[in-house]
Scaffold this active site. Structure first.
Site, PDB file in Angstrom:
ATOM      1  N   GLY A  69      -8.029 -12.590  44.322  1.00  0.00           N
ATOM      2  CA  GLY A  69      -6.992 -13.147  45.196  1.00  0.00           C
ATOM      3  C   GLY A  69      -7.535 -14.345  45.950  1.00  0.00           C
ATOM      4  O   GLY A  69      -8.746 -14.539  46.026  1.00  0.00           O
ATOM      5  N   CYS A  96     -13.605  -9.482  41.886  1.00  0.00           N
ATOM      6  CA  CYS A  96     -13.667 -10.587  42.836  1.00  0.00           C
ATOM      7  C   CYS A  96     -13.145 -10.152  44.208  1.00  0.00           C
ATOM      8  O   CYS A  96     -13.753  -9.319  44.852  1.00  0.00           O
ATOM      9  CB  CYS A  96     -12.916 -11.798  42.269  1.00  0.00           C
ATOM     10  SG  CYS A  96     -13.381 -13.327  43.086  1.00  0.00           S
ATOM     11  N   TYR A  97     -11.991 -10.650  44.642  1.00  0.00           N
ATOM     12  CA  TYR A  97     -11.469 -10.197  45.940  1.00  0.00           C
ATOM     13  C   TYR A  97     -11.350  -8.676  45.964  1.00  0.00           C
ATOM     14  O   TYR A  97     -11.609  -8.024  46.974  1.00  0.00           O
ATOM     15  CB  TYR A  97     -10.102 -10.837  46.211  1.00  0.00           C
ATOM     16  CG  TYR A  97      -9.571 -10.502  47.587  1.00  0.00           C
ATOM     17  CD1 TYR A  97      -9.862 -11.311  48.666  1.00  0.00           C
ATOM     18  CD2 TYR A  97      -8.823  -9.339  47.811  1.00  0.00           C
ATOM     19  CE1 TYR A  97      -9.421 -10.995  49.942  1.00  0.00           C
ATOM     20  CE2 TYR A  97      -8.384  -9.010  49.075  1.00  0.00           C
ATOM     21  CZ  TYR A  97      -8.679  -9.844  50.137  1.00  0.00           C
ATOM     22  OH  TYR A  97      -8.246  -9.514  51.395  1.00  0.00           O
ATOM     23  N   HIS A 186     -14.990 -12.682  36.864  1.00  0.00           N
ATOM     24  CA  HIS A 186     -13.677 -12.306  36.298  1.00  0.00           C
ATOM     25  C   HIS A 186     -13.832 -11.882  34.836  1.00  0.00           C
ATOM     26  O   HIS A 186     -13.880 -12.744  33.952  1.00  0.00           O
ATOM     27  CB  HIS A 186     -12.711 -13.485  36.409  1.00  0.00           C
ATOM     28  CG  HIS A 186     -12.239 -13.724  37.798  1.00  0.00           C
ATOM     29  ND1 HIS A 186     -11.065 -13.203  38.296  1.00  0.00           N
ATOM     30  CD2 HIS A 186     -12.809 -14.402  38.815  1.00  0.00           C
ATOM     31  CE1 HIS A 186     -10.923 -13.566  39.557  1.00  0.00           C
ATOM     32  NE2 HIS A 186     -11.971 -14.286  39.901  1.00  0.00           N
ATOM     33  N   GLU A 188     -11.620 -10.734  32.971  1.00  0.00           N
ATOM     34  CA  GLU A 188     -10.358 -10.901  32.242  1.00  0.00           C
ATOM     35  C   GLU A 188     -10.220 -12.271  31.590  1.00  0.00           C
ATOM     36  O   GLU A 188      -9.358 -12.462  30.743  1.00  0.00           O
ATOM     37  CB  GLU A 188      -9.161 -10.628  33.173  1.00  0.00           C
ATOM     38  CG  GLU A 188      -8.943 -11.629  34.318  1.00  0.00           C
ATOM     39  CD  GLU A 188      -9.769 -11.342  35.579  1.00  0.00           C
ATOM     40  OE1 GLU A 188     -10.882 -10.798  35.440  1.00  0.00           O
ATOM     41  OE2 GLU A 188      -9.319 -11.695  36.674  1.00  0.00           O
ATOM     42  N   SER A 240      20.123 -17.202  21.381  1.00  0.00           N
ATOM     43  CA  SER A 240      19.871 -18.618  21.648  1.00  0.00           C
ATOM     44  C   SER A 240      19.256 -19.298  20.433  1.00  0.00           C
ATOM     45  O   SER A 240      19.134 -20.507  20.385  1.00  0.00           O
ATOM     46  CB  SER A 240      18.900 -18.742  22.814  1.00  0.00           C
ATOM     47  OG  SER A 240      17.633 -18.230  22.422  1.00  0.00           O
ATOM     48  N   GLY A 241      18.831 -18.491  19.471  1.00  0.00           N
ATOM     49  CA  GLY A 241      18.056 -19.054  18.362  1.00  0.00           C
ATOM     50  C   GLY A 241      16.576 -18.889  18.627  1.00  0.00           C
ATOM     51  O   GLY A 241      15.749 -19.110  17.747  1.00  0.00           O
ATOM     52  N   GLY A 242      16.223 -18.508  19.858  1.00  0.00           N
ATOM     53  CA  GLY A 242      14.814 -18.340  20.218  1.00  0.00           C
ATOM     54  C   GLY A 242      14.310 -16.942  19.906  1.00  0.00           C
ATOM     55  O   GLY A 242      15.074 -16.059  19.516  1.00  0.00           O
ATOM     56  N   VAL A 243      12.999 -16.765  20.130  1.00  0.00           N
ATOM     57  CA  VAL A 243      12.353 -15.507  19.740  1.00  0.00           C
ATOM     58  C   VAL A 243      12.824 -14.326  20.587  1.00  0.00           C
ATOM     59  O   VAL A 243      13.144 -13.261  20.063  1.00  0.00           O
ATOM     60  CB  VAL A 243      10.810 -15.642  19.900  1.00  0.00           C
ATOM     61  CG1 VAL A 243      10.108 -14.380  19.476  1.00  0.00           C
ATOM     62  CG2 VAL A 243      10.313 -16.806  19.093  1.00  0.00           C
ATOM     63  N   ASP A 244      12.883 -14.515  21.906  1.00  0.00           N
ATOM     64  CA  ASP A 244      13.137 -13.371  22.785  1.00  0.00           C
ATOM     65  C   ASP A 244      14.497 -12.726  22.510  1.00  0.00           C
ATOM     66  O   ASP A 244      14.598 -11.509  22.351  1.00  0.00           O
ATOM     67  CB  ASP A 244      13.072 -13.792  24.261  1.00  0.00           C
ATOM     68  CG  ASP A 244      11.751 -14.468  24.601  1.00  0.00           C
ATOM     69  OD1 ASP A 244      10.813 -14.347  23.784  1.00  0.00           O
ATOM     70  OD2 ASP A 244      11.662 -15.111  25.648  1.00  0.00           O
ATOM     71  N   SER A 245      15.540 -13.549  22.464  1.00  0.00           N
ATOM     72  CA  SER A 245      16.861 -12.962  22.250  1.00  0.00           C
ATOM     73  C   SER A 245      16.989 -12.424  20.827  1.00  0.00           C
ATOM     74  O   SER A 245      17.664 -11.412  20.589  1.00  0.00           O
ATOM     75  CB  SER A 245      17.975 -13.973  22.552  1.00  0.00           C
ATOM     76  OG  SER A 245      17.870 -15.098  21.712  1.00  0.00           O
ATOM     77  N   SER A 246      16.320 -13.058  19.868  1.00  0.00           N
ATOM     78  CA  SER A 246      16.415 -12.585  18.477  1.00  0.00           C
ATOM     79  C   SER A 246      15.764 -11.211  18.324  1.00  0.00           C
ATOM     80  O   SER A 246      16.342 -10.306  17.719  1.00  0.00           O
ATOM     81  CB  SER A 246      15.711 -13.553  17.529  1.00  0.00           C
ATOM     82  OG  SER A 246      16.266 -14.824  17.636  1.00  0.00           O
ATOM     83  N   LYS A 390       4.890 -12.438  26.099  1.00  0.00           N
ATOM     84  CA  LYS A 390       5.432 -13.211  24.976  1.00  0.00           C
ATOM     85  C   LYS A 390       4.740 -12.882  23.640  1.00  0.00           C
ATOM     86  O   LYS A 390       5.401 -12.701  22.621  1.00  0.00           O
ATOM     87  CB  LYS A 390       5.270 -14.703  25.279  1.00  0.00           C
ATOM     88  CG  LYS A 390       5.931 -15.609  24.289  1.00  0.00           C
ATOM     89  CD  LYS A 390       7.333 -15.891  24.700  1.00  0.00           C
ATOM     90  CE  LYS A 390       8.062 -16.807  23.761  1.00  0.00           C
ATOM     91  NZ  LYS A 390       9.430 -17.057  24.215  1.00  0.00           N
TER      92      LYS A 390
END
Ligand code: XMP
Length: 534
Positions: A69, A96-97, A186, A188, A240-246, A390
């Site tokens: 943080g 870290c924090y 870190h 990660e 929408s033609g995009g990945v998420d909605s498809s 994503k």
């Protein structure tokens, strides 16, 4: 409608071991979650100040990670972990924090002066621990990534040092009995070599997680969940033609079949061939009931004479809602409107962020998304991907057998080509831009660069310049090419094409597209630029 539902925590994946990440506001907290999930461990990120005792207890985490943080634990009102974290008998890993507040809360000491380390650093491994097993050997010199001002100066009782660096004598500490661990670096971020393995040792070895959270299990569980939520009700999903909605649509269709109707509003602002691809995939390939609404004339006339980018965006958003609403009204069951609306909301949209600034952030652009539907629409949301990042959505798409070129598609903004035509929009300009954009992407694909690039597109500038073709004077538009690399769209670098590639694209566009006689390449990063031009 969206606000309250969007702010709820994602549903608990009860049957899997899970880890709780308490967020103290680090820029890289999401990376902790990604690393854990990559090793098959389900986890959630909660802001440190929205984690009351009973909520944490009820969640029953196998272990707790305290993130980094921006604050200093030495500041008077700086955040602390709820004490329950150290009283539940579960392993704790402070980063870290997170390490510093753990030390401070358990009776140790943190100091601020002369200890700054930013970027690449090295630690000397002094001892064994369950977290370093088979990753770091005793005596090794290992690369890590540091970003700290303060450092631990005195350990709480029960702790010992596992590794040290020049700026952090207690770079890695452990209370092996209580299973409390703390690192100043870190793990990660990828610059900490083997950081993911250290986190995996924490979750798998120390916390005992099995690592059984896979896309196959996620798919099966979500299908059950969708069925339980919607019963025999009707669900609408905007494409929408995009990945998420498809991916959302294909998953829901797998769960409830024809109870799902998709709506695809063709704004006339899509790229060449895009609408046909959507209709082909969903209606013809998947056999999903689809309303394909061609509203291109409405959008074109609604945008006539408008040049201001924000007004354009707002008009498009408004028209979209109107058309979508009309289509949705056509989907009914026993004379009643559909009860459910599916959205491709992802985890980053859901995570409540820790803000120390307090004030609202400035609106750079008013985004229009297919999911951004009216507040007064009284439908219950179905959001099966609220728990995914994503890249996990792409993995789910693959799990569902969706075509690879659909899954790997570059993002495309809701307002479409309208925000790639600065100034007034006309059908002629849309047609010119489509042709140039197609050539550009064709050359990118042919060169095998498509997957290296986050987004690439052409922009048609509202400027005409003089040129010469054959022996004749031309006076045509300028086309700008944009290509960026990015991991999340928040920051971006321009893509360093070879000059020869750019030359080839320019020649093709000028030869093949009537209306363009000059091509330029945009070499602006984000910030200070944005990815889109409007
Ligand atoms: P900017 O231009 O803000 O874009 O750097 C960041 C990312 O967001 C996309 N973008 C949008 N996506 N509706 C969307 O769904 C929008 O209104 C919108 N505006 C920008 C942009 O393409 C890039 O991926």
């Amino acid at each position: 409608m969206t606000q309250t539902q969007a702010q709820q925590a994602p549903a608990l994946q009860k049957d899997h071991d899970h880890i709780l990440i308490l967020d103290f506001g680090s820029q890289v907290t999401q990376l902790i979650a990604r690393r854990l999930r990559e090793s098959g461990v389900y986890c959630e990120i909660w802001p440190f100040n929205q984690a009351p005792e009973d909520r944490i207890r009820a969640y029953k985490p196998r272990g707790i990670i305290l993130s980094g943080g921006p604050r200093s634990v030495l500041d008077e009102d700086s955040p602390r972990a709820p004490n329950i974290v150290f009283e539940m008998g579960v392993p704790v890993f402070g980063i870290c924090y997170g390490q510093q507040t753990m030390v401070e809360q358990l009776g140790g000491k943190v100091e601020g002066e002369q200890s700054r380390e930013f970027g690449r650093a090295f630690v000397d491994v002094l001892d064994h621990s369950e977290i370093t097993t088979n990753v770091w050997d005793k005596g090794a010199h290992e690369q890590v990534w540091m970003s700290h001002g303060d450092h631990v100066a005195e350990l709480p009782q029960g702790f010992e040092v596992i590794a040290k660096s020049d700026g952090a004598p207690f770079a890695f500490i452990a209370d092996k009995k209580r299973k409390f661990y703390g690192v100043q670096f870190h793990p990660e971020v990828v610059h900490t070599l083997h950081g993911a393995d250290l986190l995996k040792n924490f979750t798998h070895n120390v916390c005992g997680c099995k690592g059984d959270w896979t896309m196959a299990s996620f798919r099966a569980e979500q299908i059950e969940k969708i069925r339980a939520q919607v019963g025999d009700g009707k669900v609408i999903c905007g494409l929408s033609g995009g990945v998420d909605s498809s991916v959302t649509a294909v998953l829901i269709h797998e769960a409830i079949g024809d109870q799902l109707t998709c709506i695809y509003v063709d704004t006339g602002l899509m790229r060449a061939g895009e609408s046909e691809q959507v209709v082909n995939l969903f209606r013809n390939h998947y056999n999903i009931p689809l309303i394909h609404e061609d509203a291109s004339e409405k959008f074109l006339s609604g945008l006539e004479g408008i040049s201001d980018p924000e007004i354009k965006r707002k008009l498009i958003g408004g028209m979209f809602i109107e058309v979508f609403d009309n289509c949705a009204a056509r989907v009914s069951k026993d004379g009643k409107p559909a009860k459910f609306l599916a959205q491709g909301t992802l985890y980053p949209d859901v995570i409540e962020s820790v803000s120390f600034g307090g004030g609202p952030s400035e609106t750079i652009k008013s985004h229009h998304n297919v999911g951004g539907l009216p507040d007064d629409m009284e439908m219950e949301l179905v959001e099966p991907m609220r728990e995914l990042f994503k890249d996990e959505v792409r993995a789910l798409g693959r799990e569902l057998g969706m075509p690879e070129d659909f899954i790997r598609r570059h993002p495309f903004p809701g307002p479409g080509l309208a925000i790639r035509i600065p100034g007034e929009i006309t059908q002629e300009k849309i047609d010119i831009l489509r042709k140039a954009d197609t050539i550009y992407l064709d050359e990118i694909r042919k060169s095998g660069l498509y997957d290296e690039i986050w987004q690439a597109f052409a922009v048609l500038l509202p400027v005409k310049t003089v040129g010469v073709m054959g022996d004749a004077r031309t006076y045509d538009y300028v086309c700008a090419l944009r290509a960026v690399t990015s991991t999340d769209g928040m920051t971006a670098d321009y893509y360093p094409f070879e000059h020869e590639f750019l030359g080839r694209v320019s020649t093709r566009i000028i030869n093949e597209v009537h209306g363009i006689n000059r091509v330029v390449y945009d070499i602006t990063s984000k910030p200070p630029g944005t990815i889109e031009w409007e």
